[in-house]
Design an enzyme around this catalytic site. Structure first.
Site, short mmCIF file in Angstrom:
data_model
loop_
_atom_site.label_atom_id
_atom_site.label_comp_id
_atom_site.label_asym_id
_atom_site.label_seq_id
_atom_site.Cartn_x
_atom_site.Cartn_y
_atom_site.Cartn_z
N GLU A 20 58.22 -16.23 -16.46
CA GLU A 20 58.97 -15.04 -16.07
C GLU A 20 58.01 -14.04 -15.43
OE1 GLU A 20 61.07 -12.97 -19.21
OE2 GLU A 20 62.18 -11.79 -17.75
N GLY A 63 53.81 -8.80 -24.50
CA GLY A 63 53.87 -9.05 -25.93
C GLY A 63 54.17 -10.51 -26.24
N MET A 76 57.02 -14.13 -24.93
CA MET A 76 57.97 -14.67 -23.95
C MET A 76 58.92 -15.67 -24.61
SD MET A 76 59.05 -14.72 -20.89
CE MET A 76 60.48 -15.71 -20.49
N GLU A 77 60.20 -15.53 -24.26
CA GLU A 77 61.28 -16.23 -24.96
C GLU A 77 61.60 -17.63 -24.44
OE1 GLU A 77 61.72 -13.48 -22.91
OE2 GLU A 77 63.57 -13.64 -21.76
N ASN A 78 60.66 -18.37 -23.83
CA ASN A 78 60.93 -19.71 -23.32
C ASN A 78 61.78 -20.53 -24.30
OD1 ASN A 78 58.77 -19.11 -21.35
ND2 ASN A 78 57.49 -19.31 -23.17
N HIS A 83 62.84 -10.14 -31.45
CA HIS A 83 63.24 -9.94 -30.05
C HIS A 83 63.28 -11.27 -29.30
CE1 HIS A 83 63.36 -7.60 -26.21
NE2 HIS A 83 62.75 -8.67 -25.75
N GLU A 84 62.18 -12.02 -29.38
CA GLU A 84 62.13 -13.27 -28.62
C GLU A 84 63.15 -14.27 -29.16
OE1 GLU A 84 60.58 -12.76 -26.05
OE2 GLU A 84 59.30 -11.12 -26.74
N HIS A 124 66.62 -13.50 -27.91
CA HIS A 124 66.83 -13.88 -26.51
C HIS A 124 67.50 -15.26 -26.39
CE1 HIS A 124 65.32 -10.88 -23.79
NE2 HIS A 124 64.07 -10.90 -24.20
N GLU A 172 67.31 -7.65 -21.40
CA GLU A 172 66.27 -6.89 -22.11
C GLU A 172 66.83 -5.70 -22.89
OE1 GLU A 172 63.68 -8.19 -22.79
OE2 GLU A 172 63.31 -9.66 -21.21
N1 TRP Z 1 60.86 -11.48 -21.27
C1 TRP Z 1 59.74 -11.06 -22.07
C2 TRP Z 1 60.32 -10.23 -23.21
O1 TRP Z 1 60.80 -9.16 -23.04
C3 TRP Z 1 58.72 -10.24 -21.39
C4 TRP Z 1 58.09 -10.70 -20.15
C5 TRP Z 1 58.51 -10.54 -18.91
C6 TRP Z 1 56.83 -11.26 -20.02
N2 TRP Z 1 57.60 -10.95 -18.01
C7 TRP Z 1 56.55 -11.37 -18.66
C8 TRP Z 1 55.90 -11.67 -20.94
C9 TRP Z 1 55.33 -11.83 -18.20
C10 TRP Z 1 54.69 -12.15 -20.47
C11 TRP Z 1 54.39 -12.20 -19.13
O2 TRP Z 1 60.37 -10.65 -24.28
ZN ZN Z 2 62.72 -9.37 -23.88
#
Ligand code: TRP
Ligand code: ZN
Length: 867
Positions: free
Chosen positions: A128, A268, A270-272, A304-305, A308, A327
């Site tokens: 992302e 912080g 990432m929600e993969n 949070h993650e 998602h 978000e």
């Molecule tokens: N989607 C992630 C969150 O809010 C945050 C995110 C967006 C992110 N772009 C990123 C994390 C790039 C790391 C690097 O939980």
């Molecule tokens: Zn998020």
């Protein structure tokens, strides 16, 4: 060298992708220096014409096309073009076909931390928003959703664990010490949710049984030896999974859920899908290395993650303009989770502090933008406080207006109607219109209009009729590109207070729709004048302006029944006081105010976390918005003066509290954390004491500190004292923790956020300063520029010069990081003339020296914008 600002992307230009990608098969031959990626995309054309694929920093080996069921053939070089941003197939087949590509990438050379990169000798990805195009050629946009199958091959000693999204398939050993693993993700997803991790980890394992009885294997992957430190994250994960079932009826949808912690990470977490990747700062914690603040952050980011998975992954965004759809909503969900885990009023106050410090500041400067903007430059720069924090407030207002039951019904409809789709804010609101029967089109203007609304409240009391006439008027200052503003529906939670701890009129919601409205609030004839409580629980993300005297405000604070408003009433008084002390209109803190704060603190001793918040003095940055031109040096001095006065008022409580031992054995949960929050607040007050005993007392507490919460709060407090104790503590802490990077980040940050420009130069020159590690760069440059405003915005420009070269260097290594650091300049126009001129000159030097597109997007807007 100068870079151009990136070309603007516009919401109105959206068109659907003209091809459907049904299946993506990825084959990775993993290596740190070189990874070879073969991709096979099964494609169904939806129209005619060329096919454009995104791709950046890829070395293309071949491209081939095959009709369904036939072997593929290399594409004639005349039939495709490759440029710096992608690949165009000029005349793709007009029936289903398979596109095959092979590219080479270099994870080791990837310092931008977007795409596939190396962190601590292990491979991981960040896709992302637009990182997948740095892995393979692909339509890298969230509305292209597909089924992914992944096969990885690599040396088994170097990469013993191979992870991707979904569920594991076949795996096994190969010749020459190599092995392979396959992962199949049954859920269609956009490319930004793709993830791959490979390396040697210790794994903390657990299981979860979903509400319908399905078994889920949980794994948190960390550095060797760190597994015990992932226990709190695991606990938070299981509580999040249960909470989403109970609060939203959402169940997890795979048999496996993995988290991987990495040290080098731009955000912080990432929600993969099924494979969340976390900044290790938000996974690893134990009492000796992490503070309560860290434990709380871990709890909320894990939640949070995880949340998602439904709000973001199962239902995703049509395009990046809709970012707040996932978000803002997911922040709203995690804030409510935290409120349920801890104290709701305390959580609300903390969320508002963050909103005001970051989002109100953003709204008041050149980077102001709508929650759903209609144009953007660099997408990485759209991950803002406005999209996240204000986005969450908008969901909160929606829920308040339609009520909890309709909110839940609307969410249920949203999940039912849009599961598996990439949708818009309009699609989301249509669900709430359907269940509530309301027209929410006026409310949706909140998404389009930037700026913080200000509501002016004026009262007139008529004792003869027992009527309190309340005039309400709203306005918004112009923001870049939006000179004219319109009224918004503003939900105001109000009550009439009887001054004896009760209500003359029970809380009611008034939605202010027009520019000006008058309310006539009647009380029984003969009643004394009631006090108006408005904006209870911070019912809207606005500024409220009331023309009240200090006496009125103090009376209102005493009469308040809403914990948020009680706290906020004091904050307003404190802000006014600091400003009066800073501009010389007042020499000494007002005794009555200081006594009122102290008595509120004493009165809240049954809820120490709340009492701790009552001792809080607003940060210098928050005060920028109250009066211009802002003089950070004078504001910091005034804040210190008031803190000293408050310390003296509470000196007995401070010494009594700190005499007692901290709770033992340590538990990170709310109950103990609340007691420690009070200790931390008092330690902070003690640092403002002008007595010579303060430094030795703090050093004693530092030495005896049984956990990192107290260790760090005493270290921080010592930074404000003079004499040998301070430097002794700095060396002691460093010697103790030099091998723990997360703890050393705190060591850097404590000094950068309290020291001088010279201190920051020394920290940058420290051998452990590392430009390639965002946590470390933020702990020095970010802490200095965003938390130490008196030194950063020094009138002689010394603060800017101390970090300028490092910002440039960081931007070369990692543009997302460079851009983030430059946002520290967003308030420059509000400054007093000397610092303001220095800030402008520094920004111009940065631009002249050559910035990345990301950084140029920020610097360009900062220099151009302004009302
Ligand atoms: N989607 C992630 C969150 O809010 C945050 C995110 C967006 C992110 N772009 C990123 C994390 C790039 C790391 C690097 O939980
Ligand atoms: Zn998020």
């Amino acid at each position: 060298m100068r870079t151009e600002t990136p070309v603007a992307v516009k919401l109105k230009d959206y068109t659907p992708y003209p091809f459907e990608i049904t299946v993506v098969t990825l084959d990775f031959d993993l290596g740190a220096q070189k990874t070879v990626v073969k991709a096979a995309l099964s494609i169904t054309p939806r129209g005619q014409g060329a096919m454009r694929l995104d791709g950046e920093a890829l070395h293309l080996n071949y491209v081939a096309v095959g009709l369904a069921g036939e072997p593929s053939k290399p594409v004639d070089p005349a039939d495709f073009t490759v440029d710096a941003r992608g690949l165009t197939l000029h005349a793709p087949p007009q029936q289903p076909f398979v596109l095959e590509t092979e590219v080479e990438i270099s994870p080791e050379a990837n310092t931008a931390l977007s795409g596939l990169y190396l962190s601590g000798g292990r491979l991981c990805t960040q896709c992302e928003a637009e990182g997948f195009r740095r892995i393979t050629f692909y339509p890298d946009r969230p509305d292209v959703m597909s089924s992914f199958r992944v096969r990885m091959v690599g040396p088994k000693d170097e990469f013993p664990i191979l992870l991707s999204n979904g569920t594991p398939g076949a795996s096994g050993d190969l010749a020459n010490g190599r092995h392979y693993a396959e992962w199949i993700d049954p859920h269609k997803k956009p490319a930004y949710l793709f993830a791959l991790c490979a390396g040697d980890y210790d794994v903390l394992r657990d299981t979860f049984t979903t509400m319908s009885g399905k078994h889920v294997d949980l794994g948190i992957h960390v550095d060797k030896g760190d597994a015990p430190r992932a226990a709190w994250a695991m606990d938070a994960l299981k509580r999040s999974m249960r909470w989403d079932e109970e609060a939203y009826g959402r169940e997890y949808d795979l048999g496996v859920f993995n988290i991987v912690a990495v040290r080098d990470f731009n955000f912080g977490a990432m929600e993969n899908k099924g494979l969340n990747i976390f900044n290790s700062a938000y996974v690893l914690a134990d009492e000796s290395t992490a503070t309560d603040f860290d434990f709380e952050a871990i709890e909320s980011i894990v939640a949070h993650e995880y949340f998602h998975n439904w709000t973001g992954n199962r239902i995703t965004c049509r395009d990046w303009f809709q970012l707040c759809l996932k978000e803002g909503l997911t922040v709203f969900r995690d804030q409510n989770f935290s409120a349920d885990m801890r104290s709701r009023p305390v959580q609300r106050i903390k969320d508002v502090i963050k909103l005001r410090a970051r989002q109100f500041a953003e709204d008041a400067g050149p980077l102001a933008h709508a929650v759903r903007p209609d144009t953007y430059g660099a997408i990485d720069n759209l991950y803002t406080a406005t999209v996240y924090e204000k986005g969450s407030e908008l969901i909160g207002m929606l829920r308040r207006m339609i009520g909890n039951d309709k909110y839940r019904e609307g969410m249920d409809l949203y999940f039912a109607r849009h599961d598996g789709q990439a949708v818009t804010i309009e699609d989301y609101y249509a669900c709430f219109e359907a269940v509530s029967g309301r027209d929410l089109s006026d409310f949706r203007r909140w998404y389009a209009q930037a700026g913080t609304p200000e509501v002016r409240v004026t009262e007139a009391w008529d004792p003869a009729t027992g009527t309190l006439k309340v005039e309400l008027s709203q306005s918004v200052k112009p923001t870049p590109g939006q000179p004219v503003k319109h009224p918004l529906p503003i939900p105001l939670l109000c009550a009439l207070l009887d001054g004896k701890g009760g209500h003359t009129a029970e809380p009611f919601l008034h939605v202010l729709e027009k520019s000006n409205e008058t309310l006539e609030l009647k009380v029984p004839p003969g009643s004394p004048r009631p006090s108006l409580s408005v904006g209870r629980d911070f019912s809207a993300p606005i500024r409220i302006d009331r023309n009240l005297t200090r006496e009125d405000r103090l009376a209102l604070v005493k009469a308040e029944t809403d914990p948020f408003n009680k706290w906020d009433g004091l904050q307003t008084l404190i802000k006014d006081e600091i400003i009066a002390l800073s501009d010389g209109s007042q020499t000494n803190p007002d005794h009555e105010l200081v006594a009122a704060i102290a008595s509120a603190v004493r009165g809240a001793n049954d809820d120490p976390a709340y009492a701790a918040l009552l001792t809080r003095l607003p940060e210098v940055g928050e005060l920028f918005l109250e009066r211009q031109q802002a003089d950070p040096v004078a504001l910091a001095a005034a804040q210190k003066k008031l803190k000293t006065a408050l310390y003296h008022q509470l000196a007995n409580e401070v010494s009594e509290t700190l005499k007692a031992a901290p709770p033992a054995p340590y538990h990170p949960g709310a109950e103990q954390a609340s007691i420690r929050a009070m200790r931390t607040a008092f330690i902070g007050l003690l640092s403002a004491s002008d007595s010579r005993d303060a430094a030795p007392a703090l050093y004693g507490l530092y030495e005896r500190a049984p956990n990192m919460t107290e260790r760090l709060s005493t270290l921080r407090a010592l930074m404000f004292t003079k004499g040998g104790a301070k430097s002794e503590a700095i060396s002691h802490f460093e010697a103790l923790w030099k091998n723990n990077p997360l703890v050393m980040d705190k060591w850097f940050s404590v000094q950068a956020s309290t020291g001088t420009a010279e201190d920051v130069k020394r920290l940058i020159a420290h051998p452990a300063f590392d430009l390639k590690n965002p946590n470390r760069v933020r702990s020095v440059i970010g802490a200095f520029a965003m938390q130490n405003l008196a030194a950063f915005h020094a009138p002689d420009g010394s603060g800017y010069r101390a970090v300028e070269a490092t910002i440039l260097a960081a931007d070369k290594v990692n543009p997302a990081l460079g851009a983030r650091l430059i946002t520290a300049f967003e308030q420059w126009r509000l400054l007093e003339p000397k610092a303001r001129a220095e800030a402008e000159a520094c920004l111009k030097r940065l631009v002249e020296a050559g910035l990345s597109e990301n950084a140029m997007d920020i610097a360009g807007r900062a220099l151009a914008g302004g009302a």
